[in-house]
Design a protein around this motif. Structure first.
Motif, short mmCIF file in Angstrom:
data_model
loop_
_atom_site.label_atom_id
_atom_site.label_comp_id
_atom_site.label_asym_id
_atom_site.label_seq_id
_atom_site.Cartn_x
_atom_site.Cartn_y
_atom_site.Cartn_z
N MET A 1 0.83 -1.19 0.00
CA MET A 1 0.00 0.00 0.00
C MET A 1 0.88 1.25 0.00
O MET A 1 0.54 2.22 -0.64
CB MET A 1 -0.91 -0.03 1.23
CG MET A 1 -1.75 1.18 1.38
SD MET A 1 -3.41 0.78 0.96
CE MET A 1 -4.19 2.32 1.26
N ASN A 2 2.00 1.20 0.73
CA ASN A 2 2.86 2.37 0.81
C ASN A 2 3.47 2.72 -0.54
O ASN A 2 3.67 3.89 -0.85
CB ASN A 2 3.97 2.15 1.83
CG ASN A 2 3.43 2.22 3.26
OD1 ASN A 2 2.37 2.81 3.47
ND2 ASN A 2 4.14 1.62 4.19
N ILE A 3 3.78 1.71 -1.35
CA ILE A 3 4.36 1.98 -2.67
C ILE A 3 3.35 2.69 -3.56
O ILE A 3 3.72 3.56 -4.36
CB ILE A 3 4.89 0.67 -3.30
CG1 ILE A 3 5.71 0.95 -4.57
CG2 ILE A 3 3.76 -0.26 -3.67
CD1 ILE A 3 7.06 1.48 -4.30
N TYR A 4 2.08 2.35 -3.42
CA TYR A 4 1.05 3.01 -4.22
C TYR A 4 0.90 4.47 -3.83
O TYR A 4 0.72 5.34 -4.68
CB TYR A 4 -0.29 2.28 -4.10
CG TYR A 4 -0.25 0.88 -4.67
CD1 TYR A 4 0.09 0.67 -6.00
CD2 TYR A 4 -0.55 -0.21 -3.88
CE1 TYR A 4 0.13 -0.61 -6.53
CE2 TYR A 4 -0.51 -1.50 -4.39
CZ TYR A 4 -0.17 -1.69 -5.73
OH TYR A 4 -0.12 -2.95 -6.25
N LEU A 5 0.96 4.74 -2.56
CA LEU A 5 0.88 6.13 -2.10
C LEU A 5 2.10 6.92 -2.56
O LEU A 5 1.99 8.08 -2.97
CB LEU A 5 0.77 6.19 -0.57
CG LEU A 5 -0.53 5.67 0.03
CD1 LEU A 5 -0.46 5.69 1.55
CD2 LEU A 5 -1.69 6.49 -0.46
N TYR A 6 3.27 6.28 -2.52
CA TYR A 6 4.49 6.93 -3.00
C TYR A 6 4.38 7.24 -4.49
O TYR A 6 4.70 8.35 -4.92
CB TYR A 6 5.69 6.02 -2.72
CG TYR A 6 6.98 6.55 -3.29
CD1 TYR A 6 7.64 7.60 -2.67
CD2 TYR A 6 7.51 6.02 -4.46
CE1 TYR A 6 8.83 8.10 -3.19
CE2 TYR A 6 8.69 6.51 -4.99
CZ TYR A 6 9.35 7.55 -4.36
OH TYR A 6 10.50 8.04 -4.88
N ALA A 8 1.67 7.57 -6.29
CA ALA A 8 0.64 8.59 -6.48
C ALA A 8 1.20 9.97 -6.15
O ALA A 8 0.94 10.95 -6.85
CB ALA A 8 -0.57 8.28 -5.62
N GLY A 9 1.99 10.07 -5.10
CA GLY A 9 2.59 11.35 -4.72
C GLY A 9 3.60 11.81 -5.75
O GLY A 9 3.65 13.00 -6.10
N VAL A 10 4.41 10.89 -6.27
CA VAL A 10 5.39 11.25 -7.30
C VAL A 10 4.67 11.71 -8.56
O VAL A 10 5.04 12.73 -9.17
CB VAL A 10 6.33 10.05 -7.60
CG1 VAL A 10 7.14 10.30 -8.86
CG2 VAL A 10 7.25 9.80 -6.42
N LEU A 11 3.65 10.99 -8.96
CA LEU A 11 2.90 11.36 -10.16
C LEU A 11 2.23 12.72 -9.98
O LEU A 11 2.26 13.55 -10.89
CB LEU A 11 1.85 10.29 -10.46
CG LEU A 11 1.02 10.52 -11.72
CD1 LEU A 11 1.92 10.50 -12.96
CD2 LEU A 11 -0.06 9.47 -11.84
N SER A 12 1.67 12.98 -8.82
CA SER A 12 1.04 14.27 -8.55
C SER A 12 2.08 15.39 -8.56
O SER A 12 1.85 16.46 -9.13
CB SER A 12 0.34 14.26 -7.20
OG SER A 12 -0.68 13.30 -7.19
N GLY A 13 3.23 15.13 -7.95
CA GLY A 13 4.28 16.13 -7.93
C GLY A 13 4.79 16.46 -9.32
O GLY A 13 5.01 17.63 -9.66
N VAL A 14 4.98 15.44 -10.13
CA VAL A 14 5.44 15.66 -11.51
C VAL A 14 4.39 16.43 -12.30
O VAL A 14 4.72 17.33 -13.08
CB VAL A 14 5.79 14.32 -12.18
CG1 VAL A 14 6.00 14.47 -13.67
CG2 VAL A 14 7.01 13.70 -11.52
N SER A 15 3.14 16.10 -12.09
CA SER A 15 2.07 16.80 -12.80
C SER A 15 2.01 18.28 -12.42
O SER A 15 1.88 19.14 -13.29
CB SER A 15 0.71 16.16 -12.49
OG SER A 15 0.70 14.83 -12.93
N VAL A 16 2.10 18.56 -11.14
CA VAL A 16 2.06 19.95 -10.68
C VAL A 16 3.28 20.71 -11.18
O VAL A 16 3.18 21.85 -11.66
CB VAL A 16 1.94 20.01 -9.14
CG1 VAL A 16 2.15 21.42 -8.62
CG2 VAL A 16 0.59 19.47 -8.70
N ALA A 17 4.45 20.09 -11.09
CA ALA A 17 5.68 20.74 -11.57
C ALA A 17 5.59 20.99 -13.07
O ALA A 17 5.99 22.05 -13.55
CB ALA A 17 6.89 19.87 -11.24
N GLY A 18 5.08 20.04 -13.82
CA GLY A 18 4.91 20.22 -15.26
C GLY A 18 3.95 21.34 -15.58
O GLY A 18 4.17 22.10 -16.54
#
Length: 58
Positions: A1-6, A8-18
């Motif tokens: 479960m922790n890997i999925y949250l990680y 999701a956070g990375v994907l969200s961060g990349v999206s916001v940065a982009g």
């Protein structure tokens, strides 16, 4: 479960940065386009002044 949250956070961060990077690039593009138009306008005006100056010498 922790890997999925990680992931999701990375994907969200990349999206916001982009998003913010794209926003800044678009702002630079618009500013550059406006400045280029102004420079082209000044070059045409300068060429027109030079042409009239050449003809006034005769």
């Amino acid at each position: 479960m922790n890997i999925y949250l990680y992931l999701a956070g990375v994907l969200s961060g990349v999206s916001v940065a982009g998003f913010f990077l794209g926003k800044e690039l678009y702002r630079f593009y618009i500013k550059n386009k406006i400045q280029r138009k102004q420079l082209d306008r000044m070059n045409r005006l300068l060429a027109k002044v030079r042409r009239t100056k050449e003809f006034s010498n005769f």
